[in-house]
Design a protein around this motif. Structure first.
Motif, PDB file in Angstrom:
ATOM      1  N   UNK A 425       0.807  -1.219   0.000  1.00  0.00           N
ATOM      2  CA  UNK A 425       0.000   0.000   0.000  1.00  0.00           C
ATOM      3  C   UNK A 425       0.843   1.273   0.000  1.00  0.00           C
ATOM      4  N   UNK A 426       2.185   1.141   0.015  1.00  0.00           N
ATOM      5  CA  UNK A 426       3.001   2.359  -0.114  1.00  0.00           C
ATOM      6  C   UNK A 426       4.248   2.181  -0.974  1.00  0.00           C
ATOM      7  N   UNK A 427       4.592   0.953  -1.348  1.00  0.00           N
ATOM      8  CA  UNK A 427       5.833   0.714  -2.071  1.00  0.00           C
ATOM      9  C   UNK A 427       5.625  -0.052  -3.360  1.00  0.00           C
ATOM     10  N   UNK A 428       6.697  -0.175  -4.118  1.00  0.00           N
ATOM     11  CA  UNK A 428       6.664  -0.868  -5.405  1.00  0.00           C
ATOM     12  C   UNK A 428       8.022  -1.524  -5.625  1.00  0.00           C
ATOM     13  N   UNK A 429       8.048  -2.858  -5.790  1.00  0.00           N
ATOM     14  CA  UNK A 429       9.314  -3.546  -5.988  1.00  0.00           C
ATOM     15  C   UNK A 429       9.048  -4.957  -6.484  1.00  0.00           C
ATOM     16  N   UNK A 430      10.002  -5.518  -7.180  1.00  0.00           N
ATOM     17  CA  UNK A 430       9.851  -6.886  -7.675  1.00  0.00           C
ATOM     18  C   UNK A 430      10.289  -7.928  -6.644  1.00  0.00           C
ATOM     19  N   UNK A 431      10.766  -7.492  -5.472  1.00  0.00           N
ATOM     20  CA  UNK A 431      11.195  -8.430  -4.430  1.00  0.00           C
ATOM     21  C   UNK A 431      10.734  -7.922  -3.069  1.00  0.00           C
ATOM     22  N   UNK A 432       9.897  -8.703  -2.432  1.00  0.00           N
ATOM     23  CA  UNK A 432       9.327  -8.314  -1.147  1.00  0.00           C
ATOM     24  C   UNK A 432      10.368  -8.130  -0.052  1.00  0.00           C
ATOM     25  N   UNK A 433      11.525  -8.796  -0.176  1.00  0.00           N
ATOM     26  CA  UNK A 433      12.556  -8.693   0.847  1.00  0.00           C
ATOM     27  C   UNK A 433      13.432  -7.451   0.707  1.00  0.00           C
ATOM     28  N   UNK A 434      13.209  -6.648  -0.320  1.00  0.00           N
ATOM     29  CA  UNK A 434      14.002  -5.427  -0.503  1.00  0.00           C
ATOM     30  C   UNK A 434      13.465  -4.319   0.412  1.00  0.00           C
ATOM     31  N   UNK A 435      13.628  -4.534   1.696  1.00  0.00           N
ATOM     32  CA  UNK A 435      13.050  -3.620   2.680  1.00  0.00           C
ATOM     33  C   UNK A 435      13.600  -2.211   2.569  1.00  0.00           C
ATOM     34  N   UNK A 436      14.902  -2.067   2.268  1.00  0.00           N
ATOM     35  CA  UNK A 436      15.483  -0.729   2.152  1.00  0.00           C
ATOM     36  C   UNK A 436      14.790   0.078   1.056  1.00  0.00           C
ATOM     37  N   UNK A 437      14.615  -0.548  -0.104  1.00  0.00           N
ATOM     38  CA  UNK A 437      13.996   0.164  -1.218  1.00  0.00           C
ATOM     39  C   UNK A 437      12.522   0.438  -0.952  1.00  0.00           C
ATOM     40  N   UNK A 438      11.842  -0.529  -0.359  1.00  0.00           N
ATOM     41  CA  UNK A 438      10.409  -0.369  -0.126  1.00  0.00           C
ATOM     42  C   UNK A 438      10.128   0.719   0.905  1.00  0.00           C
ATOM     43  N   UNK A 439      10.839   0.721   2.014  1.00  0.00           N
ATOM     44  CA  UNK A 439      10.600   1.759   3.012  1.00  0.00           C
ATOM     45  C   UNK A 439      11.021   3.133   2.510  1.00  0.00           C
ATOM     46  N   UNK A 440      12.009   3.188   1.623  1.00  0.00           N
ATOM     47  CA  UNK A 440      12.405   4.475   1.040  1.00  0.00           C
ATOM     48  C   UNK A 440      11.287   5.073   0.197  1.00  0.00           C
ATOM     49  N   UNK A 441      10.359   4.226  -0.294  1.00  0.00           N
ATOM     50  CA  UNK A 441       9.224   4.745  -1.059  1.00  0.00           C
ATOM     51  C   UNK A 441       8.322   5.639  -0.212  1.00  0.00           C
ATOM     52  N   UNK A 442       8.441   5.558   1.114  1.00  0.00           N
ATOM     53  CA  UNK A 442       7.660   6.453   1.965  1.00  0.00           C
ATOM     54  C   UNK A 442       8.040   7.908   1.753  1.00  0.00           C
ATOM     55  N   UNK A 443       9.236   8.149   1.224  1.00  0.00           N
ATOM     56  CA  UNK A 443       9.667   9.516   0.946  1.00  0.00           C
ATOM     57  C   UNK A 443       8.823  10.174  -0.133  1.00  0.00           C
ATOM     58  N   UNK A 444       8.065   9.363  -0.895  1.00  0.00           N
ATOM     59  CA  UNK A 444       7.166   9.932  -1.905  1.00  0.00           C
ATOM     60  C   UNK A 444       6.082  10.800  -1.265  1.00  0.00           C
ATOM     61  N   UNK A 445       5.786  10.543  -0.010  1.00  0.00           N
ATOM     62  CA  UNK A 445       4.808  11.358   0.695  1.00  0.00           C
ATOM     63  C   UNK A 445       3.368  11.074   0.354  1.00  0.00           C
ATOM     64  N   UNK A 446       3.087   9.909  -0.234  1.00  0.00           N
ATOM     65  CA  UNK A 446       1.711   9.585  -0.594  1.00  0.00           C
ATOM     66  C   UNK A 446       0.898   9.049   0.583  1.00  0.00           C
TER      67      UNK A 446
END
Length: 657
Positions: A425-446
């Motif tokens: 509901x806040x990130x986009x990635x081809x691998x669920x374990x890529x926590x660093x990239x997924x949590x960084x998507x919070x910077x989008x501010x959506x």
């Protein structure tokens, strides 16, 4: 019917057999053990309490078999049972199982003339007093003689370690009763039950008479010639029968193993032992979960069930807010278990119900990434993908969609914020374990409100960033649910209590967080809000095959459902949707009691299953969620219902690798 476990003899036995008692609340007897594919060892490997050998004395040899034509010179009692036990006792420190206080009973059925056959048995066993004589070794094998049992007056002729199978209708002297190991009866003398459904009431009374008589003697009771199967197992257990006479020791042992985690009743502790019930099947983001603390898998009382007002329930009323609740791993059995245990759920106040098919795009059984992403975006997903296409194009989630409409958005989980369902509901990635990239998507501010556990995903990252500091430039970053509304503005709450299993002391935590999140999104203003709420650990309990955990997590989730329904009733402009991303464990309820709330369930798996999932809806537009459809339809129908109420802002997402 009370179990014999209250009687001193068996209570003492079970205290001495602490491990077995913790796992198995009943004595398992391998009937006609010599008929197993691997006699003795097959049952021994299951750590059953009792193993039976039918013995004939033929030309001075003790042979094992059911009938005379079955006998062969090679199948001797000594070779099949005595020698293996002697070898194992030598290896295991003069006990049946190394490092275990469990005892083993060898039941010897005399098939030939009593006196000479029993004399031959005693002569053989006397060679190994440390293995078979409890006077020499308290951990020795218990010997119980059945079949052609000598007359009670002759019991004293045999060594004191030799005990006998008793008759339920016999009158023994006190001395004779001391030599009785158990009481056995032919089930066919009392009932024609085939093991399906229920025992005829009149026959049940006859069986109970035998049980009561045996227990009055202070002896455990066994019925031979009984049917076998799961229904028999739990029926006999409920009736207070102490032995299960089984021809399927593996299946019987599996049913009664870890029995506390297959049973639950509010107000009663049914967990079999202290310690932790956990699983190794959780993914990278959730592997630090400490497990379900067995001593806390109990509740002193149930939860309140909210009675909805049905303000604008169904129909075409305006939808200003959407609250989307996802019980991770929550199938119909988990819902039913919670409802039976609590004698009701707030969830059951919803009138509009559908079923959703939840297969992943690439495989039959979905994971939380594909299941959660389908719910979040309305698009089918491959397993492990988070709101993204197979060619790495981000699919807008419902938070993206509602953010684009100018609404406030929130993501709340009673689990790790970097796990698959919340990240969908806040990130986009081809691998669920890529926590660093997924949590960084919070910077989008959506997302305006984020709440869950997992602070290390922000402060101890593989990429070296301190995401808490970066996000603090836009968000109030707090560490307790009760601080969500401490200051105005968008908020991220990482409360490590959200990582703990639900228990009595923290049962309302998800509901409290839901209420606080709703208040925060209202405070932020705008023309409404979208909030996703996840009950994460229903899934953990399924992976752990822990029914008490499933029920307690389900009740925690239902408290959050009640908060959503209360808010919906306060304004009549809120659509509430409740469903799951998948079912976990293949939970099946096999027994229970509606009056007491007792529930018994077994799991067929420790992973996800592809069973269809219920969808509950409440509020305006709720009627659109009836029927049977794919999980992708839920997000699509939410969008359809809200698409005409505001203009969507252009906010294209960039492709992700």
């Amino acid at each position: 019917m009370k179990r014999l476990f209250g009687f001193p003899l068996l209570a003492l036995l079970l205290c001495l057999c602490a491990t077995a008692a913790a796992k198995r609340p009943i004595l398992i007897h391998s009937h006609n053990d010599y008929a197993r594919t691997v006699p003795f060892y097959q049952a021994y490997a299951q750590q059953v309490y009792s193993i039976e050998a039918d013995v004939f004395l033929v030309d001075g040899k003790l042979l094992v078999g059911h009938d005379l034509p079955d006998l062969t010179p090679e199948l001797t009692f000594e070779a099949l049972y005595v020698e293996p036990l002697v070898t194992l006792f030598a290896r295991n420190g003069n006990r049946a199982w190394a490092g275990s206080e469990d005892h083993l009973q060898l039941m010897i059925e005399l098939k030939s003339e009593t006196a000479p056959t029993l004399d031959a048995v005693v002569k053989l066993l006397d060679k190994y007093p440390a293995v078979f004589d409890t006077r020499v070794n308290p951990e020795a094998v218990r010997i119980a003689v059945t079949g052609r049992v000598p007359a009670p007056a002759d019991f004293a002729k045999y060594p004191a370690y030799v005990l006998f199978d008793g008759a339920w209708d016999a009158d023994y002297t006190p001395g004779q009763l001391e030599r009785i190991a158990l009481v056995s009866a032919d089930f066919g003398d009392f009932s024609v039950w085939n093991g399906k459904g229920s025992i005829i009431a009149a026959e049940l009374k006859n069986i109970e008479k035998v049980i009561d008589r045996a227990h009055a003697m202070g002896k455990p009771v066994r019925f031979w010639g009984a049917p076998e199967g799961v229904t028999v197992y739990y029926t006999f257990y409920d009736m207070g029968i102490d032995y299960i006479n089984t021809d399927r020791p593996e299946a019987c042992a599996d049913f009664f193993s870890d029995f506390g985690n297959k049973n639950f009743r509010i107000g009663e502790r049914r967990t079999a032992s202290d310690g932790v019930t956990g699983t190794k099947r959780l993914d990278k983001a959730t592997r630090d979960f400490a497990g379900f603390q067995n001593e806390k898998l109990q509740l002193s009382k149930g939860i309140d069930v909210y009675a909805p007002t049905y303000l604008n329930d169904g129909g075409t009323g305006r939808i200003k807010n959407v609250i989307f609740l996802i019980g991770d791993g929550m199938g119909l059995a988990q819902i039913a278990a919670g409802a039976y245990a609590n004698k009701g759920l707030s969830l059951f106040g919803m009138k509009y119900i559908g079923l959703q098919q939840n297969n992943a795009a690439d495989v039959f059984t979905t994971d939380s990434a594909a299941g959660g992403s389908a719910l979040a975006t309305g698009e089918p997903h491959d397993n492990r993908h988070i709101s993204i296409s197979p060619d790495s194009v981000a699919y807008p989630s419902l938070t993206d969609y509602f953010h684009g409409k100018g609404l406030r958005t929130g993501v709340l989980t009673l689990g790790d914020i970097a796990d698959a369902t919340p990240t969908a509901f806040y990130g986009h990635n081809t691998e669920r374990d890529n926590s660093d990239e997924l949590t960084a998507d919070l910077l989008d501010g959506h997302v305006d409100l984020v709440c869950g556990s997992g602070i290390r995903k922000f402060t101890h990252r593989d990429d070296g960033r301190n995401l808490e500091e970066e996000l603090s430039k836009r968000y109030n970053f707090v560490h307790a649910v009760d601080r969500i509304n401490a200051a105005e503005g968008p908020t991220i709450c990482i409360d490590e209590r959200m990582d703990d299993a639900a228990e009595e002391s923290n049962l309302p935590l998800l509901a409290d967080a839901t209420r606080a999140s709703i208040a925060k999104l209202q405070e932020l203003g705008g023309d409404g809000f979208f909030l996703m709420v996840e009950g994460a650990k229903i899934d953990y309990a399924g992976h752990s095959k822990c029914l008490p955990g499933s029920i307690i997590e389900m009740l925690s989730f239902d408290l959050a459902v009640a908060e959503a329904m209360k808010f919906a009733d306060s304004n009549g402009e809120t659509l509430v949707i409740v469903t799951a991303d998948h079912e976990t464990g293949g939970l099946t309820l096999v027994d229970g009691d509606e009056q007491t709330g007792r529930v018994m369930g077994v799991y067929v798996s420790d992973d996800h299953t592809p069973i269809l999932l219920p969808v509950f809806a409440y509020g305006p537009g709720a009627d659109r969620f009836c029927g049977v459809y794919r999980n992708t339809e839920i997000a699509r129908r939410i969008k359809e219902l809200t698409s005409t109420q505001n203009n969507v802002k252009k906010d294209a997402k960039k492709p992700k690798k």
